[in-house]
Design a protein around this motif. Structure first.
Motif, PDB file in Angstrom:
ATOM      1  N   LYS A 139       0.819  -1.216   0.000  1.00  0.00           N
ATOM      2  CA  LYS A 139       0.000   0.000   0.000  1.00  0.00           C
ATOM      3  C   LYS A 139       0.852   1.265   0.000  1.00  0.00           C
ATOM      4  CE  LYS A 139      -4.471  -1.385   1.881  1.00  0.00           C
ATOM      5  NZ  LYS A 139      -5.435  -1.217   2.996  1.00  0.00           N
ATOM      6  N   GLN A 140       1.996   1.201   0.683  1.00  0.00           N
ATOM      7  CA  GLN A 140       2.880   2.361   0.738  1.00  0.00           C
ATOM      8  C   GLN A 140       4.119   2.173  -0.132  1.00  0.00           C
ATOM      9  OE1 GLN A 140       1.722   5.030   2.274  1.00  0.00           O
ATOM     10  NE2 GLN A 140      -0.058   3.803   2.886  1.00  0.00           N
ATOM     11  N   ARG A 141       4.184   1.096  -0.907  1.00  0.00           N
ATOM     12  CA  ARG A 141       5.322   0.839  -1.785  1.00  0.00           C
ATOM     13  C   ARG A 141       5.013   1.415  -3.172  1.00  0.00           C
ATOM     14  NH1 ARG A 141       8.833  -3.100   0.635  1.00  0.00           N
ATOM     15  NH2 ARG A 141       8.421  -2.896   2.865  1.00  0.00           N
ATOM     16  N   LYS A 142       5.486   2.634  -3.427  1.00  0.00           N
ATOM     17  CA  LYS A 142       5.157   3.304  -4.686  1.00  0.00           C
ATOM     18  C   LYS A 142       6.389   3.666  -5.511  1.00  0.00           C
ATOM     19  CE  LYS A 142       0.984   5.284  -2.592  1.00  0.00           C
ATOM     20  NZ  LYS A 142       0.209   6.509  -2.299  1.00  0.00           N
ATOM     21  N   GLY A 143       7.566   3.379  -4.977  1.00  0.00           N
ATOM     22  CA  GLY A 143       8.789   3.730  -5.690  1.00  0.00           C
ATOM     23  C   GLY A 143       8.902   3.068  -7.040  1.00  0.00           C
ATOM     24  N   PHE A 144       8.466   1.807  -7.148  1.00  0.00           N
ATOM     25  CA  PHE A 144       8.557   1.099  -8.421  1.00  0.00           C
ATOM     26  C   PHE A 144       7.628   1.708  -9.470  1.00  0.00           C
ATOM     27  CE2 PHE A 144       4.925  -0.835  -6.475  1.00  0.00           C
ATOM     28  CZ  PHE A 144       4.151  -1.385  -7.482  1.00  0.00           C
ATOM     29  N   VAL A 145       6.502   2.265  -9.018  1.00  0.00           N
ATOM     30  CA  VAL A 145       5.583   2.928  -9.941  1.00  0.00           C
ATOM     31  C   VAL A 145       6.208   4.222 -10.457  1.00  0.00           C
ATOM     32  CG1 VAL A 145       3.297   3.957 -10.205  1.00  0.00           C
ATOM     33  CG2 VAL A 145       3.590   1.944  -8.757  1.00  0.00           C
ATOM     34  N   PHE A 153      10.592   6.062 -16.791  1.00  0.00           N
ATOM     35  CA  PHE A 153      11.208   5.419 -17.953  1.00  0.00           C
ATOM     36  C   PHE A 153      10.182   4.846 -18.930  1.00  0.00           C
ATOM     37  CE2 PHE A 153      14.419   5.365 -14.637  1.00  0.00           C
ATOM     38  CZ  PHE A 153      15.531   5.849 -15.325  1.00  0.00           C
ATOM     39  N   GLY A 154       8.907   5.062 -18.655  1.00  0.00           N
ATOM     40  CA  GLY A 154       7.869   4.581 -19.562  1.00  0.00           C
ATOM     41  C   GLY A 154       7.822   3.073 -19.662  1.00  0.00           C
ATOM     42  N   ALA A 155       8.043   2.387 -18.528  1.00  0.00           N
ATOM     43  CA  ALA A 155       8.027   0.925 -18.498  1.00  0.00           C
ATOM     44  C   ALA A 155       6.662   0.430 -18.027  1.00  0.00           C
ATOM     45  CB  ALA A 155       9.125   0.407 -17.566  1.00  0.00           C
ATOM     46  N   ASP A 156       6.053  -0.466 -18.774  1.00  0.00           N
ATOM     47  CA  ASP A 156       4.752  -1.000 -18.385  1.00  0.00           C
ATOM     48  C   ASP A 156       4.878  -1.840 -17.113  1.00  0.00           C
ATOM     49  OD1 ASP A 156       3.775   0.237 -20.589  1.00  0.00           O
ATOM     50  OD2 ASP A 156       3.266  -1.595 -21.698  1.00  0.00           O
ATOM     51  N   LEU A 157       3.847  -1.799 -16.289  1.00  0.00           N
ATOM     52  CA  LEU A 157       3.824  -2.559 -15.039  1.00  0.00           C
ATOM     53  C   LEU A 157       3.132  -3.900 -15.243  1.00  0.00           C
ATOM     54  CD1 LEU A 157       2.818   0.333 -12.624  1.00  0.00           C
ATOM     55  CD2 LEU A 157       5.012  -0.859 -12.632  1.00  0.00           C
ATOM     56  N   VAL A 158       3.714  -4.954 -14.654  1.00  0.00           N
ATOM     57  CA  VAL A 158       3.146  -6.296 -14.790  1.00  0.00           C
ATOM     58  C   VAL A 158       3.083  -6.958 -13.410  1.00  0.00           C
ATOM     59  CG1 VAL A 158       3.318  -8.544 -15.910  1.00  0.00           C
ATOM     60  CG2 VAL A 158       4.193  -6.503 -17.080  1.00  0.00           C
ATOM     61  N   SER A 211      -1.215  -9.561 -16.938  1.00  0.00           N
ATOM     62  CA  SER A 211      -1.268  -8.698 -18.130  1.00  0.00           C
ATOM     63  C   SER A 211      -0.584  -7.361 -17.858  1.00  0.00           C
ATOM     64  CB  SER A 211      -2.723  -8.448 -18.536  1.00  0.00           C
ATOM     65  OG  SER A 211      -3.388  -9.662 -18.817  1.00  0.00           O
ATOM     66  N   PRO A 212       0.129  -6.819 -18.849  1.00  0.00           N
ATOM     67  CA  PRO A 212       0.809  -5.525 -18.670  1.00  0.00           C
ATOM     68  C   PRO A 212      -0.185  -4.386 -18.486  1.00  0.00           C
ATOM     69  CG  PRO A 212       1.633  -6.706 -20.603  1.00  0.00           C
ATOM     70  CD  PRO A 212       0.396  -7.408 -20.168  1.00  0.00           C
ATOM     71  N   ILE A 213       0.203  -3.444 -17.655  1.00  0.00           N
ATOM     72  CA  ILE A 213      -0.554  -2.214 -17.459  1.00  0.00           C
ATOM     73  C   ILE A 213       0.216  -1.105 -18.152  1.00  0.00           C
ATOM     74  CG2 ILE A 213      -1.421  -0.553 -15.758  1.00  0.00           C
ATOM     75  CD1 ILE A 213      -1.388  -2.941 -13.737  1.00  0.00           C
ATOM     76  N   SER A 214      -0.350  -0.541 -19.205  1.00  0.00           N
ATOM     77  CA  SER A 214       0.342   0.468 -20.007  1.00  0.00           C
ATOM     78  C   SER A 214       0.644   1.714 -19.165  1.00  0.00           C
ATOM     79  CB  SER A 214      -0.511   0.846 -21.212  1.00  0.00           C
ATOM     80  OG  SER A 214       0.171   1.774 -22.032  1.00  0.00           O
ATOM     81  N   VAL A 215       1.912   2.126 -19.204  1.00  0.00           N
ATOM     82  CA  VAL A 215       2.360   3.291 -18.419  1.00  0.00           C
ATOM     83  C   VAL A 215       3.054   4.282 -19.358  1.00  0.00           C
ATOM     84  CG1 VAL A 215       3.878   4.071 -16.560  1.00  0.00           C
ATOM     85  CG2 VAL A 215       2.658   1.895 -16.340  1.00  0.00           C
ATOM     86  N   PRO A 216       2.624   5.543 -19.377  1.00  0.00           N
ATOM     87  CA  PRO A 216       3.273   6.547 -20.228  1.00  0.00           C
ATOM     88  C   PRO A 216       4.597   6.987 -19.614  1.00  0.00           C
ATOM     89  CG  PRO A 216       1.604   7.592 -18.896  1.00  0.00           C
ATOM     90  CD  PRO A 216       1.499   6.127 -18.606  1.00  0.00           C
ATOM     91  N   LYS A 217       5.461   7.557 -20.462  1.00  0.00           N
ATOM     92  CA  LYS A 217       6.726   8.084 -19.949  1.00  0.00           C
ATOM     93  C   LYS A 217       6.518   9.495 -19.428  1.00  0.00           C
ATOM     94  CE  LYS A 217      11.608   8.686 -21.103  1.00  0.00           C
ATOM     95  NZ  LYS A 217      12.664   8.481 -22.124  1.00  0.00           N
ATOM     96  N   CYS A 218       6.924   9.700 -18.177  1.00  0.00           N
ATOM     97  CA  CYS A 218       6.776  11.013 -17.544  1.00  0.00           C
ATOM     98  C   CYS A 218       7.969  11.209 -16.622  1.00  0.00           C
ATOM     99  CB  CYS A 218       5.461  11.074 -16.768  1.00  0.00           C
ATOM    100  SG  CYS A 218       5.143  12.672 -15.999  1.00  0.00           S
ATOM    101  N   ILE A 219       8.944  11.993 -17.065  1.00  0.00           N
ATOM    102  CA  ILE A 219      10.210  12.128 -16.339  1.00  0.00           C
ATOM    103  C   ILE A 219      10.014  12.632 -14.916  1.00  0.00           C
ATOM    104  CG2 ILE A 219      12.464  13.265 -16.333  1.00  0.00           C
ATOM    105  CD1 ILE A 219      12.359  13.266 -19.371  1.00  0.00           C
ATOM    106  N   THR A 220       9.072  13.539 -14.722  1.00  0.00           N
ATOM    107  CA  THR A 220       8.793  14.047 -13.372  1.00  0.00           C
ATOM    108  C   THR A 220       7.320  13.820 -13.040  1.00  0.00           C
ATOM    109  OG1 THR A 220       8.428  16.269 -14.295  1.00  0.00           O
ATOM    110  CG2 THR A 220      10.629  15.773 -13.409  1.00  0.00           C
ATOM    111  N   PRO A 221       6.951  12.595 -12.701  1.00  0.00           N
ATOM    112  CA  PRO A 221       5.540  12.289 -12.430  1.00  0.00           C
ATOM    113  C   PRO A 221       5.036  12.977 -11.166  1.00  0.00           C
ATOM    114  CG  PRO A 221       6.936  10.448 -11.814  1.00  0.00           C
ATOM    115  CD  PRO A 221       7.819  11.413 -12.532  1.00  0.00           C
ATOM    116  N   THR A 222       3.780  13.357 -11.188  1.00  0.00           N
ATOM    117  CA  THR A 222       3.149  13.970 -10.019  1.00  0.00           C
ATOM    118  C   THR A 222       2.675  12.871  -9.068  1.00  0.00           C
ATOM    119  OG1 THR A 222       0.944  13.955 -11.026  1.00  0.00           O
ATOM    120  CG2 THR A 222       2.352  15.891 -11.443  1.00  0.00           C
TER     121      THR A 222
END
Length: 326
Positions: free
Chosen positions: A201-207, A213-218, A278-289
């Motif tokens: 729940k508090q582990r968000k660093g990987f996201v 880097f615009g890497a999809d999450l699986v 299944s992969p979750i599509s993630v856009p590339k955002c260098i400085t995500p909010t």
């Protein structure tokens, strides 16, 4: 019809399993003791030369490591796989023209499912996902230990640090699948037969890294991982748990008191099925909010829960089992 194993085959499986268990528990400490002791013998030049080379080679783990096909294809991993047994299940294709971050759950005591499926070829990852290279990221501190670090690098393991993840996702083209056991040490303390709990729940660093880097999450779940050992689980606030938390804070990992089926260290022969979702599509955002991080973190948790629900029965659990996200 299942082919009956010979006594020789069973012996090889037990020896191969003990090899990994004992390496996991004692190789780091044994390596440090060996190198220090050599300094006080006639072999001191060997130890000195190694430490000089270690200083020169210090950044290698975070710059691509030294993965060798020879070690990843060792027959010992095949015997370790067959001991339980362990299998890898694909639910969707992974496009080799993209990069991915695979979150593996649960940690268990030793993450044997993740090791076999993503850091060796024993479960056939490259055949199941052609064109995709899996890289298992583990505790960064392990790569500061002499000898152990070289063993881990040869097996294709990498430190779970920002420089290492950045290298894997930006310096090696496409088709990279970085595998992170999200729950880490905190999750290992909850590992016990019958428990399906993940710490995230508090582990968000990987996201955040995935967005940068615009890497999809699986999402990935290893059914059976928590069944391998019986652990003494200390309640929150108890002296035992406080000592574990203190050790984890200092060393980065938590000491677990556990026993196996035979010879104390040998795990129970429980099948492990590692299901890749299944992969979750993630856009590339260098400085995500924070909003973006929270959004994709929520999507990931929903994907993991769905994966668990859809495959729990086929992987040996009953309909009544639920996934607890802590």
């Amino acid at each position: 019809m299942t082919k009956e194993k010979t006594q020789w085959k069973e012996f090889l499986e037990v020896v191969s399993t003990l090899q990994w268990i004992l390496s996991f528990l004692f190789l780091g400490v044994a390596s440090i003791i060996l190198m220090v002791c050599l300094m006080f013998t006639s072999w001191w030049p060997l130890s000195t030369l190694y430490f000089i080379w270690l200083v020169m080679d210090w950044q290698t783990p975070e710059r691509g490591g030294r993965k060798t096909t020879f070690v990843r294809r060792w027959r010992v991993w095949d015997h370790l796989r067959d001991f339980f047994p362990i299998k890898l299940v694909k639910t969707a294709e992974l496009n080799p023209n993209k990069n991915y971050i695979l979150g593996c759950h649960p940690h268990g005591i030793m993450s044997i499912g993740a090791l076999l499926c993503f850091s060796s070829e024993s479960c056939g990852f490259t055949k199941v996902f052609p064109g995709v290279r899996a890289s298992l990221a583990v505790l960064a501190g392990l790569f500061r230990i002499p000898v152990l670090r070289d063993y881990l690098m040869c097996a294709g393991l990498f430190p779970v640090s920002k420089p290492s993840l950045a290298h894997l996702l930006s310096k090696r083209g496409k088709g990279n699948a970085v595998v992170i056991v999200i729950g880490g040490a905190a999750e290992s303390l909850a590992s016990s037969p019958g428990v399906n709990a993940v710490v995230m729940k508090q582990r968000k660093g990987f996201v955040r890294v995935a967005l940068e880097f615009g890497a999809d999450l699986v999402p990935v779940y290893s059914f059976g991982e928590n069944e391998l050992f019986r652990q003494v689980v200390f309640s929150e606030g108890s002296l035992g748990r406080r000592l574990q938390d203190l050790f984890k804070k200092i060393m980065g990992f938590a000491p677990c008191l556990f026993v196996g089926e035979r010879l104390v260290f040998l795990p129970y022969k429980t099948p492990i099925t590692t299901v890749v979702g299944s992969p979750i599509s993630v856009p590339k955002c260098i400085t995500p909010t924070e909003e973006e991080v929270n959004h994709y973190h929520r999507l990931y948790m929903e994907g993991l829960s769905k994966l668990f629900q859809e495959h729990k029965v086929s992987c040996g659990l009953s309909e009544s089992h639920t996934l607890q996200i802590i």
